[in-house]
Design a protein around this motif. Structure first.
Motif, PDB file in Angstrom:
ATOM      1  N   ALA A 166      24.128  25.444 113.585  1.00  0.00           N
ATOM      2  CA  ALA A 166      24.239  26.886 113.794  1.00  0.00           C
ATOM      3  C   ALA A 166      23.303  27.685 112.904  1.00  0.00           C
TER       4      ALA A 166
ATOM      5  N   ARG B  43      33.308  21.787 117.907  1.00  0.00           N
ATOM      6  CA  ARG B  43      34.426  22.217 118.741  1.00  0.00           C
ATOM      7  C   ARG B  43      34.881  21.048 119.605  1.00  0.00           C
TER       8      ARG B  43
ATOM      9  N   ARG C 297      26.776  21.341 116.950  1.00  0.00           N
ATOM     10  CA  ARG C 297      25.440  21.940 116.946  1.00  0.00           C
ATOM     11  C   ARG C 297      25.109  22.499 115.574  1.00  0.00           C
TER      12      ARG C 297
ATOM     13  N   CYS D 244      37.149  24.694 107.617  1.00  0.00           N
ATOM     14  CA  CYS D 244      35.863  24.654 106.929  1.00  0.00           C
ATOM     15  C   CYS D 244      35.767  23.435 106.019  1.00  0.00           C
TER      16      CYS D 244
ATOM     17  N   MET E  57      33.684  24.602 110.871  1.00  0.00           N
ATOM     18  CA  MET E  57      32.402  24.895 110.252  1.00  0.00           C
ATOM     19  C   MET E  57      32.148  23.835 109.186  1.00  0.00           C
TER      20      MET E  57
ATOM     21  N   TRP F 299      26.543  32.868 107.820  1.00  0.00           N
ATOM     22  CA  TRP F 299      27.052  31.617 108.378  1.00  0.00           C
ATOM     23  C   TRP F 299      28.161  31.846 109.402  1.00  0.00           C
ATOM     24  N   LEU F 300      29.160  32.638 109.051  1.00  0.00           N
ATOM     25  CA  LEU F 300      30.244  32.885 110.002  1.00  0.00           C
ATOM     26  C   LEU F 300      29.752  33.577 111.279  1.00  0.00           C
TER      27      LEU F 300
ATOM     28  N   VAL G 274      33.854  33.510 116.029  1.00  0.00           N
ATOM     29  CA  VAL G 274      34.706  33.328 114.847  1.00  0.00           C
ATOM     30  C   VAL G 274      34.934  34.639 114.106  1.00  0.00           C
TER      31      VAL G 274
ATOM     32  N   THR H 261      37.513  26.276 115.800  1.00  0.00           N
ATOM     33  CA  THR H 261      36.158  25.887 115.399  1.00  0.00           C
ATOM     34  C   THR H 261      36.197  25.210 114.034  1.00  0.00           C
TER      35      THR H 261
ATOM     36  N   LEU I  60      28.587  31.337 114.155  1.00  0.00           N
ATOM     37  CA  LEU I  60      29.565  30.566 114.915  1.00  0.00           C
ATOM     38  C   LEU I  60      30.114  31.427 116.051  1.00  0.00           C
TER      39      LEU I  60
ATOM     40  N   GLU J 100      28.461  23.796 113.668  1.00  0.00           N
ATOM     41  CA  GLU J 100      29.665  24.213 114.401  1.00  0.00           C
ATOM     42  C   GLU J 100      30.150  23.031 115.230  1.00  0.00           C
TER      43      GLU J 100
ATOM     44  N   LEU K 169      40.049  28.313 112.338  1.00  0.00           N
ATOM     45  CA  LEU K 169      38.817  27.861 111.701  1.00  0.00           C
ATOM     46  C   LEU K 169      39.171  26.873 110.604  1.00  0.00           C
TER      47      LEU K 169
END
Length: 362
Positions: free
Chosen positions: A349, A361, A347, A254, A283, A169-170, A176, A281, A173, A359, A252
């Motif tokens: 991701a 931003r 979007r 989350c 997540m 997952w990370l 990140v 960002t 992005l 993600e 980040l």
């Protein structure tokens, strides 16, 4: 004769439909019973007794687990009937296959599921609250549920996060992983028992992590988990709302499977926008869902809609906010939340059968 056949066909077809549906309902009922058996097997060490041992008799399983043989024998037969164990008639023995072990016995497996049955257990325990909520339209806050809910949810998501968060997952992005490798500040909103925060801290020792949750008991559990994992020097946990946690700036932010539970998700997104670093960002991890109901009519949808009716919507309503997204919100509604919260880019991701990873931003 032909007329009789034509007239009888609709009735016969309806009877077949009824028989098939009764079969489905009984199968679902049996699954509920199976959940009880799985919980017993996990807590009594019965699966551990079978793990890697090959075929065992009921006497051998009872001896290995320290349980009474007559109870164990009946449990083993229930498990064999459910397909959770293999039964060898010639030797009257039972065997836990590798696929079964991944789901039932190997506690570090990404598909280890026994603790997840604590969630429906809490649903039954909280039935009176849910009945009242349905009748009055009132809410049920997260902290008002039986404690088995919090442990069950944390355990259900923990191994999935362990398998996918850092590895898949990370990296999905933009930039990140590189940023966290060099340092950076991370906020984990709705952190629960802190497993997601801790996994990131273990992977990125130069970064600093703060977990926030509105449920004090979960924050206490998260602090204990961080200490046990040896990351308490760079991870802190605090009780705070999703729209009022301390400012960063954070590289980040989350949201793991929690935004849809919030009565004010736009405010949560807006607060994230205010507290992000200039190139930060968000997540967002949410339960897998398509935008249309008709595209969610499957087993995963069944699971999430039921949880949503009793847990997710109930908490959002308790906050008396602007939204009741539910666990099957879908990408379109989630994107709108972040657009209204001040984000210009949103979007998909990554995705799994159970989660969507977005993600966002500025």
């Amino acid at each position: 004769m032909d007329q009789h056949i034509v007239e009888a066909t609709p009735a016969a077809a309806e009877a077949a439909k009824l028989e098939a549906f009764v079969g489905k309902a009984v199968s679902d009922l049996a699954a509920g019973y199976a959940g009880v058996m799985v919980a017993l097997g996990h807590k009594l060490g019965l699966y551990r007794a079978l793990l890697g041992a090959g075929p065992l008799t009921s006497e051998e399983v009872a001896r290995r687990s320290g349980c009474a043989e007559r109870y164990v024998r009946e449990w083993l037969n229930a498990q064999a009937a459910a397909g959770y164990l293999d039964y060898h008639a010639v030797s009257a023995s039972y065997e836990l296959g590798e696929a079964q072990a991944m789901v039932l016995a190997r506690e570090d497996s990404p598909v280890f599921l026994p603790p997840a049955w604590e969630v429906p257990a809490s649903m039954w325990f909280d039935e009176a609250r849910t009945l009242e909520a349905f009748r009055t339209g009132g809410g049920v806050a997260w902290g008002e549920h039986d404690a088995r809910l919090f442990c069950g949810v944390a355990a259900f998501y923990r191994n999935g996060y362990r398998a996918s968060l850092v590895a898949e997952w990370l990296p999905a992005l933009a930039g990140v992983v590189e940023k966290l490798s060099e340092g950076g500040q991370v906020a984990d909103i709705g952190c629960g028992h802190g497993h997601s925060t801790i996994f990131m801290a273990q992977a990125f020792p130069k970064a600093r992590f703060r977990g926030f949750d509105g449920h004090p008991a979960s924050i206490e559990a998260a602090r204990a988990n961080a200490a046990a994992a040896g990351v308490a020097d760079r991870v802190t946990f605090e009780v705070a709302r999703a729209d009022a946690y301390p400012s960063g700036p954070y590289d980040l932010i989350c949201f793991f499977d929690c935004l849809h539970d919030m009565g004010r998700p736009v405010e949560a997104a807006r607060h994230a926008a205010r507290t992000l670093a200039p190139d930060g960002t968000v997540m967002l991890v949410e339960p897998f869902a398509n935008d249309r109901v008709e595209d969610n009519l499957n087993v995963v949808g069944q699971l999430y809609y039921a949880a949503s009716a009793t847990l997710c919507c109930a908490h959002a309503i308790s906050e008396q906010g602007s939204h009741v997204l539910g666990a099957q919100a879908g990408e379109r509604r989630l994107a709108k939340v972040f657009q209204e919260g001040g984000f210009g880019r949103f979007r998909r991701a990554h995705q799994t059968p159970f989660n969507l990873i977005f993600e966002a931003r500025i």
